[in-house]
Write a protein that holds these residues in place. Structure first.
Motif, PDB file in Angstrom:
ATOM      1  N   THR A  92      -1.951   3.881  -3.872  1.00 30.67           N
ATOM      2  CA  THR A  92      -0.803   3.701  -4.753  1.00 30.67           C
ATOM      3  C   THR A  92      -1.174   2.752  -5.887  1.00 30.67           C
ATOM      4  OG1 THR A  92       0.109   1.836  -3.492  1.00 30.67           O
ATOM      5  CG2 THR A  92       0.804   4.059  -2.837  1.00 30.67           C
ATOM      6  N   SER A  93      -0.370   2.802  -6.923  1.00 32.07           N
ATOM      7  CA  SER A  93      -0.598   1.949  -8.091  1.00 32.07           C
ATOM      8  C   SER A  93       0.719   1.330  -8.522  1.00 32.07           C
ATOM      9  CB  SER A  93      -1.193   2.763  -9.246  1.00 32.07           C
ATOM     10  OG  SER A  93      -1.230   2.001 -10.438  1.00 32.07           O
ATOM     11  N   SER A  94       0.644   0.089  -8.993  1.00 34.94           N
ATOM     12  CA  SER A  94       1.862  -0.606  -9.409  1.00 34.94           C
ATOM     13  C   SER A  94       2.368  -0.133 -10.771  1.00 34.94           C
ATOM     14  CB  SER A  94       1.624  -2.122  -9.450  1.00 34.94           C
ATOM     15  OG  SER A  94       0.573  -2.425 -10.358  1.00 34.94           O
ATOM     16  N   ASP A  95       1.551   0.621 -11.521  1.00 36.99           N
ATOM     17  CA  ASP A  95       2.013   1.190 -12.788  1.00 36.99           C
ATOM     18  C   ASP A  95       1.458   2.599 -12.934  1.00 36.99           C
ATOM     19  OD1 ASP A  95      -0.628   1.127 -14.188  1.00 36.99           O
ATOM     20  OD2 ASP A  95      -0.350  -1.043 -14.011  1.00 36.99           O
ATOM     21  N   GLN A  96       1.982   3.326 -13.911  1.00 33.21           N
ATOM     22  CA  GLN A  96       1.642   4.736 -14.074  1.00 33.21           C
ATOM     23  C   GLN A  96       0.210   4.951 -14.542  1.00 33.21           C
ATOM     24  OE1 GLN A  96       4.598   6.376 -16.691  1.00 33.21           O
ATOM     25  NE2 GLN A  96       6.302   5.757 -15.396  1.00 33.21           N
ATOM     26  N   THR A  97      -0.421   3.917 -15.061  1.00 31.49           N
ATOM     27  CA  THR A  97      -1.768   4.057 -15.604  1.00 31.49           C
ATOM     28  C   THR A  97      -2.852   3.790 -14.576  1.00 31.49           C
ATOM     29  OG1 THR A  97      -1.766   1.749 -16.365  1.00 31.49           O
ATOM     30  CG2 THR A  97      -0.954   3.420 -17.895  1.00 31.49           C
ATOM     31  N   GLY A  98      -2.475   3.484 -13.342  1.00 33.20           N
ATOM     32  CA  GLY A  98      -3.462   3.295 -12.288  1.00 33.20           C
ATOM     33  C   GLY A  98      -3.862   1.859 -12.026  1.00 33.20           C
ATOM     34  N   ALA A 102      -3.134  -0.402  -4.508  1.00 32.22           N
ATOM     35  CA  ALA A 102      -2.853  -0.841  -3.143  1.00 32.22           C
ATOM     36  C   ALA A 102      -3.000   0.363  -2.224  1.00 32.22           C
ATOM     37  CB  ALA A 102      -1.457  -1.448  -3.040  1.00 32.22           C
ATOM     38  N   PHE A 103      -3.032   0.094  -0.910  1.00 34.38           N
ATOM     39  CA  PHE A 103      -3.290   1.141   0.070  1.00 34.38           C
ATOM     40  C   PHE A 103      -2.251   1.041   1.179  1.00 34.38           C
ATOM     41  CE2 PHE A 103      -7.078  -0.477  -1.956  1.00 34.38           C
ATOM     42  CZ  PHE A 103      -7.617   0.671  -2.520  1.00 34.38           C
ATOM     43  N   THR A 104      -1.746   2.184   1.629  1.00 37.00           N
ATOM     44  CA  THR A 104      -0.659   2.170   2.597  1.00 37.00           C
ATOM     45  C   THR A 104      -0.798   3.298   3.596  1.00 37.00           C
ATOM     46  OG1 THR A 104       1.765   2.182   2.838  1.00 37.00           O
ATOM     47  CG2 THR A 104       0.839   3.604   1.136  1.00 37.00           C
ATOM     48  N   ARG A 105      -0.195   3.097   4.759  1.00 38.86           N
ATOM     49  CA  ARG A 105      -0.062   4.158   5.764  1.00 38.86           C
ATOM     50  C   ARG A 105       1.391   4.595   5.874  1.00 38.86           C
ATOM     51  NH1 ARG A 105      -4.583   6.476   8.598  1.00 38.86           N
ATOM     52  NH2 ARG A 105      -3.188   6.764  10.373  1.00 38.86           N
ATOM     53  N   GLY A 361     -10.666  -6.080   7.416  1.00 40.25           N
ATOM     54  CA  GLY A 361     -10.777  -7.106   6.385  1.00 40.25           C
ATOM     55  C   GLY A 361      -9.798  -6.931   5.240  1.00 40.25           C
ATOM     56  N   LEU A 362      -8.933  -5.918   5.298  1.00 43.49           N
ATOM     57  CA  LEU A 362      -7.959  -5.700   4.229  1.00 43.49           C
ATOM     58  C   LEU A 362      -6.954  -6.835   4.167  1.00 43.49           C
ATOM     59  CD1 LEU A 362      -7.307  -1.866   4.712  1.00 43.49           C
ATOM     60  CD2 LEU A 362      -8.401  -2.947   2.740  1.00 43.49           C
ATOM     61  N   ARG A 363      -6.481  -7.099   2.974  1.00 48.99           N
ATOM     62  CA  ARG A 363      -5.496  -8.169   2.739  1.00 48.99           C
ATOM     63  C   ARG A 363      -4.091  -7.592   2.896  1.00 48.99           C
ATOM     64  NH1 ARG A 363      -3.265  -9.253  -2.195  1.00 48.99           N
ATOM     65  NH2 ARG A 363      -4.893  -7.955  -3.131  1.00 48.99           N
ATOM     66  N   GLN A 364      -3.312  -8.184   3.800  1.00 50.07           N
ATOM     67  CA  GLN A 364      -1.957  -7.684   4.046  1.00 50.07           C
ATOM     68  C   GLN A 364      -1.033  -8.018   2.875  1.00 50.07           C
ATOM     69  OE1 GLN A 364      -0.289  -8.046   8.072  1.00 50.07           O
ATOM     70  NE2 GLN A 364      -2.148  -9.153   8.663  1.00 50.07           N
ATOM     71  N   MET A 365      -0.202  -7.014   2.509  1.00 51.25           N
ATOM     72  CA  MET A 365       0.741  -7.191   1.405  1.00 51.25           C
ATOM     73  C   MET A 365       2.170  -6.896   1.820  1.00 51.25           C
ATOM     74  SD  MET A 365      -1.609  -5.293  -1.508  1.00 51.25           S
ATOM     75  CE  MET A 365      -0.455  -5.596  -2.859  1.00 51.25           C
ATOM     76  N   GLY A 366       2.380  -6.518   3.088  1.00 45.79           N
ATOM     77  CA  GLY A 366       3.716  -6.209   3.572  1.00 45.79           C
ATOM     78  C   GLY A 366       4.073  -4.753   3.368  1.00 45.79           C
ATOM     79  N   GLY A 371      -4.325  -4.583   0.451  1.00 42.73           N
ATOM     80  CA  GLY A 371      -5.174  -4.637  -0.728  1.00 42.73           C
ATOM     81  C   GLY A 371      -6.622  -4.831  -0.315  1.00 42.73           C
ATOM     82  N   ALA A 372      -7.527  -4.358  -1.141  1.00 40.74           N
ATOM     83  CA  ALA A 372      -8.954  -4.511  -0.840  1.00 40.74           C
ATOM     84  C   ALA A 372      -9.368  -5.974  -0.975  1.00 40.74           C
ATOM     85  CB  ALA A 372      -9.780  -3.635  -1.777  1.00 40.74           C
TER      86      ALA A 372
END
Length: 439
Positions: A92-98, A102-105, A361-366, A371-372
């Motif tokens: 996923t991306s926080s904006d339309q331009t990439g 972030a990464f999610t399940r 080792g991924l960083r938790q973001m909730g 995040g990597a």
């Protein structure tokens, strides 16, 4: 020293309780991955230290997430509810331009006001671009684009061809011989006067923007068999909207003016003699059309003049109107397809799947999002169902991998550890008081 040793045990037990409690609290969170607290013992050492010494307590080594498959898949009726069966994360991306990747399940995706597919945090789902057949045209994280589902199909196709199969009655009269056209009246075709033609057939054709226009062909018998000629002739006049198309064209492709009708000839057995093959009409521009409409008409070899009634066996055209969204589907390989009311299907992209050499080792973001980091390593992105990536299931959501029974047992064990360390502190306190009172 025993006070501090037990105090470290109390803190360790408290941390363990917090981790377990967080697992229990998120047992119903989609895509949640449970954590485990790992502890180590504290021992002071030096070059002159004895071989056997008492430890100094416990310390927290790490809180490690367990990226095992969820306990199951919850069925859903939404095509954009996605689950990964196997390894990998949605990108996923926080904006339309990439930006802000972030990464999610958690595959509970929806559509925002601009028709972009977003997750629960408002981040945009990333896909790989594809061609019209669904083949990936670019790979890598830099090629990712935000998935957008158009509400209407921009793939309208203007009509360029009409194929018709019909039967013209052999016993049809000549409008010129009808009583209404006897002298002193003069025969003349008028599409608003049914006495001036024999039959008509109608369909809908489309301009360059997919706007429909009625196309009507009027048939007028002009000659019946005679002693000198056994052929029968008809005139076919085609109107597109309010504009008549001519069977002859100018050099620029427009129809001649006045419009020339198409002549049809049948032999004495009712077999069509002409036209044979395609007939290209000049471009006609009816009111409301976005551009001139150029049509090719073909009667084939099955059109006849025979006994019976006027009958249009088939009248087809190759144009497509602009359609509205009717369905979205996601395949096991992540290919997103949108179907529209005009019968067209548009390939929108393939859902991008990311993998890591060290997911722990991924960083938790909730919200089941990560995040990597330097410990996780860079993401390796690709298609679903390939190169070790999991398979995508549409209409399902991955449940958390928390086993509530295991967590409750672990909760009891952590509570007992806490109580035991508290008791050790109480015992140490009693011993200290006894020594002080004795002195």
């Amino acid at each position: 020293m025993s006070f501090y040793t037990s105090l470290s045990g109390l803190k360790a037990a408290q941390t363990d309780l917090s981790v377990i409690s967080n697992n229990v609290a998120n047992v119903s969170s989609n895509g949640f991955k449970k954590s485990r607290a790992d502890f180590g013992d504290l021992v002071s050492n030096s070059s002159l230290q004895a071989a056997s010494v008492a430890g100094q307590g416990a310390r927290l080594k790490s809180i490690t997430q367990q990226f095992t498959q969820g306990s199951g898949m919850a069925a859903s009726e939404r095509a954009l509810d996605l689950a990964i069966s196997g390894q990998g994360f949605f990108v996923t991306s926080s904006d339309q331009t990439g930006g802000g990747v972030a990464f999610t399940r958690n595959g509970a995706f929806g559509v925002d006001n601009d028709r972009y597919v977003t997750d629960s945090r408002g981040n945009y789902l990333q896909v790989m671009p594809v061609d019209t057949s669904g083949g990936v045209t670019a790979t890598g994280l830099a090629a990712a684009k935000s998935l957008q589902v158009p509400l209407t199909s921009g793939d309208a196709k203007p009509t360029s061809r009409l194929d018709i199969k019909l039967n013209l009655p052999a016993a049809a009269d000549l409008p010129a011989n009808r009583a209404v056209y006897q002298a002193p009246a003069t025969y003349a075709f008028d599409r608003y006067d049914p006495n001036s033609y024999n039959y008509s057939a109608q369909t809908t054709v489309y301009d360059a923007d997919g706007n429909g226009q009625p196309a009507t062909i009027y048939y007028t018998r002009t000659a019946a068999p005679t002693a000198s000629s056994t052929d029968s002739t008809w005139e076919a006049r085609m109107f597109v909207g309010n504009a008549e198309a001519s069977s002859t064209k100018n050099a620029d492709g427009t129809g001649t003016s006045p419009a020339v009708p198409l002549s049809l000839t049948f032999d004495d057995k009712g077999v069509i003699k002409s036209p044979v093959g395609d007939v290209s009409f000049g471009a006609a521009l009816p009111s409301g059309a976005a551009a001139p409409i150029s049509l090719t008409l073909n009667y084939g070899t099955a059109s006849t003049q025979a006994a019976g009634t006027f009958k249009v066996a088939s009248l087809t055209q190759d144009g497509v109107e602009a359609g509205t969204l009717s369905n979205v589907s996601v395949g096991n390989d992540g290919l997103v397809s949108a179907s529209y009311s005009n019968g067209t299907t548009q390939k929108l992209g393939k859902v991008m799947i990311a993998n890591f050499s060290n997911p722990s080792g991924l960083r938790q973001m909730g919200d089941a999002t990560w995040g990597a980091s330097g410990d996780s390593g860079p993401p390796v992105v690709g298609e679903a169902s390939s190169n070790g990536n999991g398979q995508i299931q549409s209409g399902a959501l991955e449940l958390s991998n928390v086993d509530i029974t295991d967590e409750l047992v672990a909760l009891i064990a952590a509570q007992r550890n806490f109580q035991a360390n508290a008791k050790a502190i109480e015992t140490a306190n009693t011993l200290t008081q006894t020594i002080i009172q004795t002195n």
